[in-house]
Design a protein around this motif. Structure first.
Motif, PDB file in Angstrom:
ATOM      1  N   GLN A   1       9.912   1.160  -5.055  1.00 27.57           N
ATOM      2  CA  GLN A   1      10.258  -0.247  -4.879  1.00 27.57           C
ATOM      3  C   GLN A   1      11.660  -0.538  -5.415  1.00 27.57           C
ATOM      4  O   GLN A   1      12.409  -1.325  -4.828  1.00 27.57           O
ATOM      5  N   LEU A   2      12.020   0.107  -6.536  1.00 26.81           N
ATOM      6  CA  LEU A   2      13.372  -0.060  -7.066  1.00 26.81           C
ATOM      7  C   LEU A   2      14.404   0.473  -6.083  1.00 26.81           C
ATOM      8  O   LEU A   2      15.461  -0.145  -5.873  1.00 26.81           O
TER       9      LEU A   2
ATOM     10  N   ALA B   1      18.622  -0.665  -2.078  1.00 25.20           N
ATOM     11  CA  ALA B   1      19.112  -0.424  -0.716  1.00 25.20           C
ATOM     12  C   ALA B   1      19.334  -1.746   0.025  1.00 25.20           C
ATOM     13  O   ALA B   1      20.355  -1.930   0.710  1.00 25.20           O
ATOM     14  N   VAL B   2      18.389  -2.684  -0.094  1.00 21.02           N
ATOM     15  CA  VAL B   2      18.530  -3.982   0.571  1.00 21.02           C
ATOM     16  C   VAL B   2      19.726  -4.736  -0.014  1.00 21.02           C
ATOM     17  O   VAL B   2      20.517  -5.353   0.719  1.00 21.02           O
TER      18      VAL B   2
ATOM     19  N   SER C   1      18.253   2.951   6.874  1.00 17.18           N
ATOM     20  CA  SER C   1      18.796   3.938   5.946  1.00 17.18           C
ATOM     21  C   SER C   1      17.700   4.641   5.149  1.00 17.18           C
ATOM     22  O   SER C   1      17.864   5.783   4.712  1.00 17.18           O
ATOM     23  N   LEU C   2      16.564   3.954   4.973  1.00 21.88           N
ATOM     24  CA  LEU C   2      15.438   4.526   4.223  1.00 21.88           C
ATOM     25  C   LEU C   2      14.417   5.209   5.128  1.00 21.88           C
ATOM     26  O   LEU C   2      13.427   5.763   4.634  1.00 21.88           O
TER      27      LEU C   2
ATOM     28  N   GLN D   1       6.973  -4.238   0.647  1.00 23.85           N
ATOM     29  CA  GLN D   1       7.260  -3.670  -0.672  1.00 23.85           C
ATOM     30  C   GLN D   1       8.185  -4.571  -1.490  1.00 23.85           C
ATOM     31  O   GLN D   1       8.018  -4.693  -2.707  1.00 23.85           O
ATOM     32  N   ILE D   2       9.155  -5.206  -0.837  1.00 22.55           N
ATOM     33  CA  ILE D   2      10.030  -6.128  -1.552  1.00 22.55           C
ATOM     34  C   ILE D   2       9.239  -7.334  -2.052  1.00 22.55           C
ATOM     35  O   ILE D   2       9.431  -7.802  -3.188  1.00 22.55           O
ATOM     36  N   ARG D   3       8.296  -7.842  -1.233  1.00 22.04           N
ATOM     37  CA  ARG D   3       7.473  -8.972  -1.666  1.00 22.04           C
ATOM     38  C   ARG D   3       6.604  -8.593  -2.862  1.00 22.04           C
ATOM     39  O   ARG D   3       6.440  -9.370  -3.807  1.00 22.04           O
ATOM     40  N   LYS D   4       6.059  -7.367  -2.846  1.00 29.45           N
ATOM     41  CA  LYS D   4       5.240  -6.907  -3.976  1.00 29.45           C
ATOM     42  C   LYS D   4       6.069  -6.819  -5.254  1.00 29.45           C
ATOM     43  O   LYS D   4       5.618  -7.197  -6.336  1.00 29.45           O
TER      44      LYS D   4
END
Length: 306
Positions: free
Chosen positions: A5-6, A11-12, A24-25, A35-38
């Motif tokens: 998540q980090l 990356a974002v 890119s990921l 995952q960003i929301r979590k």
């Protein structure tokens, strides 16, 4: 909070776009968004402001980015350090060693190990009390120790390195000077220069004399091996020493009694060998000692023929 998540968050932040960051990921964009929301739920704050064509960091996101990048950098450095240790480019080996062994048996081992693995640090801890070495190895304060055998503590692995002859140091002009060998019983009336009680070399001398049927008449006790040598040279008495500890003495006569031997070995914890540098050092040490019979050629060269 998950490590991935980090990585996704950083990356974002760098791309300024969920779509580009996902590409890119090598992720599907919905997966990245989830995952960003979590991560935001765990942090307890919105990290990005979603605009029409891009995303930008919120004030909370800006504050978090520095720490996320630092955490990822430290983790990468940690991974590289582990690779260095596994690849024997870095690491540490702590070895307990008797003083006479450190001076005369280990230099060759250390020189070859250093040539093969220059990035690995070897810390030598000198002590004259063998049993304390066993305790330090068992407690994990030392990886291994070269010490007197046999081992007394359970749960340790050990292997004999050398069987070392005992010699008697005599002053210049002493009646025993020039003898090919001497029996322990011939020393019963001599004055002895010894290490202090509690030292391994003193324990060995007392044991050998007891087995010959007498107690040594100690005229001088000291805590320094060099002082033992000096006192014998000055005529204060004789000294019973293993050959390595007698190195450099002008007059050293071999003791003929079959019991007049010191068995030296290496002791280690099996779990310590999970460290590649420790395992490599033990392999090098064992390779240079034959484990049976008298001093190995390398040790004989260091100690000198007597």
């Amino acid at each position: 909070m998950e490590l991935h998540q980090l990585r996704y968050f950083v990356a974002v932040a760098k791309e300024g776009s969920m779509t580009r960051a996902a590409a890119s990921l090598f992720l599907a964009q919905p997966t990245l968004s989830i995952q960003i929301r979590k991560l935001e739920q765990e942090i307890g704050a919105k990290l990005f402001e979603r605009l029409a064509r891009r995303v930008v960091l919120t004030e909370a996101g800006t504050a978090f980015l520095e720490h996320a990048e630092r955490a990822l950098t430290e983790l990468e450095r940690g991974r590289e350090r582990v690779e260095d240790v596994v690849g024997l480019r870095h690491g540490r080996v702590a070895v307990g060693v008797l003083p006479s062994v450190a001076a005369h048996l280990l230099p060759g081992v250390l020189a070859e190990f250093r040539a093969e693995h220059p990035g690995v640090t070897v810390n030598l801890v000198e002590h004259d009390v063998s049993r304390e070495f066993e305790q330090l190895v068992q407690a994990g304060e030392l990886h291994m120790a070269v010490t007197r055998m046999p081992v007394t503590l359970t749960g340790l692995d050990a292997r004999t390195l050398v069987h070392e002859p005992i010699v008697v140091l005599v002053p210049p002009g002493h009646p025993l000077t020039g003898r090919r060998e001497v029996a322990l019983r011939e020393l019963a009336d001599e004055g002895f220069v010894c290490m202090r009680s509690g030292y391994g070399l003193r324990e060995l001398a007392d044991q050998l004399c007891a087995e010959a049927g007498f107690a040594p008449r100690v005229v001088i006790e000291t805590g320094q091996l060099s002082i033992v040598h000096g006192m014998v040279r000055s005529g204060m008495g004789v000294a019973l020493l293993p050959r390595l500890a007698a190195s450099g003495a002008e007059h050293a006569v071999p003791v003929s009694d079959p019991v007049a031997r010191r068995e030296l070995g290496v002791v280690w914890r099996r779990t310590a060998l999970e460290s590649p540098p420790v395992a490599a050092f033990l392999d090098r040490l064992l390779a240079m000692c034959d484990g049976a019979g008298e001093l190995t050629p390398a040790a004989r060269g260091a100690a000198g023929a007597r």
